[in-house]
Design an enzyme around this catalytic site. Structure first.
Site, PDB file in Angstrom:
ATOM      1  N   CYS A 121       0.881  -1.129   0.009  1.00 55.06           N
ATOM      2  CA  CYS A 121      -0.040  -0.018   0.107  1.00 55.06           C
ATOM      3  C   CYS A 121       0.875   1.276  -0.009  1.00 55.06           C
ATOM      4  O   CYS A 121       0.470   2.299  -0.394  1.00 55.06           O
ATOM      5  CB  CYS A 121      -0.803  -0.093   1.122  1.00 55.06           C
ATOM      6  SG  CYS A 121      -1.965  -1.431   1.129  1.00 55.06           S
ATOM      7  N   HIS A 270      -4.119   7.112   1.467  1.00 51.57           N
ATOM      8  CA  HIS A 270      -4.359   5.689   1.115  1.00 51.57           C
ATOM      9  C   HIS A 270      -5.496   5.281   1.654  1.00 51.57           C
ATOM     10  O   HIS A 270      -6.109   5.343   2.567  1.00 51.57           O
ATOM     11  CB  HIS A 270      -3.194   4.630   1.622  1.00 51.57           C
ATOM     12  CG  HIS A 270      -3.533   3.265   1.526  1.00 51.57           C
ATOM     13  ND1 HIS A 270      -3.614   2.851  -0.043  1.00 51.57           N
ATOM     14  CD2 HIS A 270      -3.603   2.168   2.184  1.00 51.57           C
ATOM     15  CE1 HIS A 270      -3.988   1.549   0.308  1.00 51.57           C
ATOM     16  NE2 HIS A 270      -3.820   1.097   1.599  1.00 51.57           N
ATOM     17  N   ASN A 300     -10.101  -1.133  -1.498  1.00 51.25           N
ATOM     18  CA  ASN A 300      -8.555  -0.781  -1.365  1.00 51.25           C
ATOM     19  C   ASN A 300      -7.997  -1.425  -2.439  1.00 51.25           C
ATOM     20  O   ASN A 300      -7.971  -2.535  -2.759  1.00 51.25           O
ATOM     21  CB  ASN A 300      -8.097  -1.491   0.018  1.00 51.25           C
ATOM     22  CG  ASN A 300      -6.627  -1.396   0.216  1.00 51.25           C
ATOM     23  OD1 ASN A 300      -5.933  -0.826  -0.629  1.00 51.25           O
ATOM     24  ND2 ASN A 300      -6.274  -1.626   1.481  1.00 51.25           N
TER      25      ASN A 300
HETATM   26  N1  ACO Z   1     -18.819  -9.649   7.545  1.00 51.70           N
HETATM   27  C1  ACO Z   1     -19.103  -9.957   8.611  1.00 51.70           C
HETATM   28  N2  ACO Z   1     -18.528 -10.347   9.651  1.00 51.70           N
HETATM   29  C2  ACO Z   1     -17.385 -10.426   9.438  1.00 51.70           C
HETATM   30  C3  ACO Z   1     -16.619  -9.955   8.252  1.00 51.70           C
HETATM   31  C4  ACO Z   1     -17.546  -9.349   7.226  1.00 51.70           C
HETATM   32  N3  ACO Z   1     -17.062  -9.039   6.058  1.00 51.70           N
HETATM   33  N4  ACO Z   1     -15.248  -9.867   8.462  1.00 51.70           N
HETATM   34  C5  ACO Z   1     -14.977 -10.422   9.802  1.00 51.70           C
HETATM   35  N5  ACO Z   1     -16.149 -10.530  10.216  1.00 51.70           N
HETATM   36  C6  ACO Z   1     -16.479 -11.083  11.673  1.00 51.70           C
HETATM   37  C7  ACO Z   1     -15.282 -11.885  12.287  1.00 51.70           C
HETATM   38  O1  ACO Z   1     -15.495 -13.376  11.546  1.00 51.70           O
HETATM   39  C8  ACO Z   1     -15.432 -11.671  13.690  1.00 51.70           C
HETATM   40  O2  ACO Z   1     -16.657 -12.925  14.209  1.00 51.70           O
HETATM   41  P1  ACO Z   1     -16.360 -13.428  15.429  1.00 51.70           P
HETATM   42  O3  ACO Z   1     -16.187 -12.515  16.474  1.00 51.70           O
HETATM   43  O4  ACO Z   1     -17.503 -14.155  15.571  1.00 51.70           O
HETATM   44  O5  ACO Z   1     -15.111 -14.360  15.429  1.00 51.70           O
HETATM   45  C9  ACO Z   1     -15.943 -10.285  14.008  1.00 51.70           C
HETATM   46  O6  ACO Z   1     -16.731 -10.176  12.762  1.00 51.70           O
HETATM   47  C10 ACO Z   1     -15.009  -9.458  14.465  1.00 51.70           C
HETATM   48  O7  ACO Z   1     -13.845  -9.431  13.652  1.00 51.70           O
HETATM   49  P2  ACO Z   1     -12.715  -8.713  13.464  1.00 51.70           P
HETATM   50  O8  ACO Z   1     -11.683  -8.944  12.637  1.00 51.70           O
HETATM   51  O9  ACO Z   1     -12.142  -8.552  14.994  1.00 51.70           O
HETATM   52  O10 ACO Z   1     -13.489  -7.292  13.102  1.00 51.70           O
HETATM   53  P3  ACO Z   1     -12.844  -5.938  13.350  1.00 51.70           P
HETATM   54  O11 ACO Z   1     -13.959  -5.063  14.090  1.00 51.70           O
HETATM   55  O12 ACO Z   1     -11.366  -5.798  13.653  1.00 51.70           O
HETATM   56  O13 ACO Z   1     -13.136  -5.156  11.682  1.00 51.70           O
HETATM   57  C11 ACO Z   1     -11.534  -5.008   9.858  1.00 51.70           C
HETATM   58  C12 ACO Z   1     -12.214  -6.021  10.679  1.00 51.70           C
HETATM   59  C13 ACO Z   1     -12.537  -4.168   9.196  1.00 51.70           C
HETATM   60  C14 ACO Z   1     -10.752  -5.544   9.140  1.00 51.70           C
HETATM   61  C15 ACO Z   1     -10.711  -4.067  10.791  1.00 51.70           C
HETATM   62  O14 ACO Z   1      -9.861  -4.642  11.720  1.00 51.70           O
HETATM   63  C16 ACO Z   1     -10.004  -3.282  10.228  1.00 51.70           C
HETATM   64  O15 ACO Z   1     -10.168  -2.195   9.461  1.00 51.70           O
HETATM   65  N6  ACO Z   1      -8.431  -3.315  10.142  1.00 51.70           N
HETATM   66  C17 ACO Z   1      -7.569  -2.680   9.009  1.00 51.70           C
HETATM   67  C18 ACO Z   1      -7.122  -3.563   8.101  1.00 51.70           C
HETATM   68  C19 ACO Z   1      -7.010  -3.070   6.954  1.00 51.70           C
HETATM   69  O16 ACO Z   1      -7.539  -1.771   6.685  1.00 51.70           O
HETATM   70  N7  ACO Z   1      -6.594  -3.722   5.865  1.00 51.70           N
HETATM   71  C20 ACO Z   1      -6.562  -3.239   4.594  1.00 51.70           C
HETATM   72  C21 ACO Z   1      -5.052  -3.812   3.973  1.00 51.70           C
HETATM   73  S1  ACO Z   1      -3.797  -3.042   4.857  1.00 51.70           S
HETATM   74  C22 ACO Z   1      -3.690  -1.550   4.250  1.00 51.70           C
HETATM   75  O17 ACO Z   1      -4.065  -1.229   3.296  1.00 51.70           O
HETATM   76  C23 ACO Z   1      -3.380  -0.520   5.348  1.00 51.70           C
END
Ligand code: ACO
Length: 343
Positions: A121, A270, A300
């Site tokens: 990224c 980004h 993304n």
């Molecule tokens: N739909 C529904 N439920 C989902 C999804 C989805 N798409 N994805 C995950 N879940 C569920 C998980 O299975 C989990 O369920 P559980 O509690 O029963 O195990 C629950 O949601 C919580 O999962 P988490 O991964 O803890 O969710 P979180 O609130 O952290 O959100 C997210 C996930 C949106 C990815 C967040 O962590 C985030 O935005 N992180 C930043 C990562 C990012 O932006 N990466 C991009 C690439 S890196 C970059 O470009 C910088």
């Protein structure tokens, strides 16, 4: 020493729009539109057709950027191609783009150097630092810098892969970085990396420490476990580090250039997650109307996010000559960067 400025921008996204509801209906992913929109801001993304690679998307973006720069493709002195999704393990996508642009054809073939950047990224900002340094060195007059990704063919588009698969889309953005004697252009760039987190966000596919590097079945056919084949991410750790490093990278830019956010007309962050960007903006008291965003429409697109934002902002008339802009990115590695440009 000449200044290095962005003389042309272009972008291309494939026409196939995939909404959050289509992820549910077409791919049977157990998710909801609300879950994705609330946590990421993403409403839809673009997916390429079968047979299309990142260098194909890059050609369209590059041709636009070259035309907007008012130069011929034969004026390009170097290609820098940032992607985490090259067509193959090697060679990188830069040479494919060079050939598809026609730079190897006929009597006026230029055979310019093609450099591949692997900083995920942050790839566009690592590429901008490289391109502007090349131009300022006086060795190259026009560098074609592209960020392009085909993510959709490597996503685990199932409930198992939903945490990652819902975030990414395909697309390409390109800029031409050119030499000028005018008092404008790239004023500074600041890059960083923290290899302690190299395993937090990865798509490993193989492991060359192992012999063979991909396990083989009895017929000698490579077998890739889904955990190796598809991207893995600790989302919460990525979120925390993204916020911290993006704020740090912007502070570095401010302090090195004696700037405050009031002096910056537009911010190009980004596009990983709207919540990350709004949180960073709030911490730095940046008004949200100075943030340029398109994650709602494209998801993304990794190395392509910032050049697509730039190209759209130029096309819509929002980004104009004379403006001061800041860019910032964070991604796998971890790697990050910021840059300040007088447009
Ligand atoms: N739909 C529904 N439920 C989902 C999804 C989805 N798409 N994805 C995950 N879940 C569920 C998980 O299975 C989990 O369920 P559980 O509690 O029963 O195990 C629950 O949601 C919580 O999962 P988490 O991964 O803890 O969710 P979180 O609130 O952290 O959100 C997210 C996930 C949106 C990815 C967040 O962590 C985030 O935005 N992180 C930043 C990562 C990012 O932006 N990466 C991009 C690439 S890196 C970059 O470009 C910088």
């Amino acid at each position: 020493m000449p200044n290095a400025y962005i003389s042309g921008t272009g972008f291309f996204v494939p026409p196939n729009v995939v909404s959050n509801d289509q992820l549910i209906n077409d791919f049977n992913i157990d998710t909801t539109n609300e879950w994705i929109v609330q946590r990421t801001g993403i409403e839809e993304r673009r997916f390429v057709d079968n047979g299309v690679g990142p260098s194909d998307l890059a050609v369209c973006a590059a041709e636009q950027a070259i035309a907007n720069a008012g130069i011929s493709k034969h004026d390009i002195g170097m290609i820098v191609f940032a992607t985490l999704s090259p067509e193959h393990s090697f060679p990188g996508s830069g040479v494919h783009l060079q050939r598809k642009l026609g730079l190897c054809d006929g009597a006026d073939a230029t055979f310019v150097p093609a450099l591949d950047v692997r900083n995920q990224c942050s790839g566009f900002l690592y590429g901008l630092a490289t391109a502007s340094s090349m131009v300022q060195s006086g060795n190259v007059k026009h560098v074609l810098l592209v960020g392009a990704e085909v993510h959709s063919h490597a996503l685990d588009l199932s409930t198992r892969g939903r945490t990652v698969a819902t975030l990414f889309g395909d697309g390409a953005g390109a800029v031409v970085v050119s030499a000028t004697d005018e008092d404008r252009g790239v004023r500074g760039w600041w890059l960083g990396a923290d290899g302690r987190h190299a395993d937090v966000l990865t798509q490993k596919i193989w492991d060359t420490r192992q012999k063979p590097f991909i396990p083989l079945d009895e017929q000698g056919v490579g077998q890739v476990h889904p955990e190796m084949m598809f991207a893995q991410m600790d989302g919460k750790l990525v979120f925390r580090n993204a916020v911290e490093r993006m704020i740090g990278a912007l502070f570095t830019a401010y302090s090195k250039k004696g700037l405050t956010h009031e002096q910056i007309d537009l911010f190009f962050f980004h596009q990983a997650n709207l919540r990350i960007n709004q949180y960073v903006a709030d911490q730095l008291k940046i008004p949200h109307d100075k943030l340029v965003s398109n994650i709602q429409r494209y998801g993304n697109t990794t190395a392509a996010t910032i050049p697509i934002l730039l190209a759209e902002a130029v096309e819509s008339g929002r980004l104009k000559k004379g403006m001061k802009i800041a860019m910032v990115a964070f991604g796998a590695g971890f790697t990050w960067g910021s840059a300040v440009v007088d447009w």
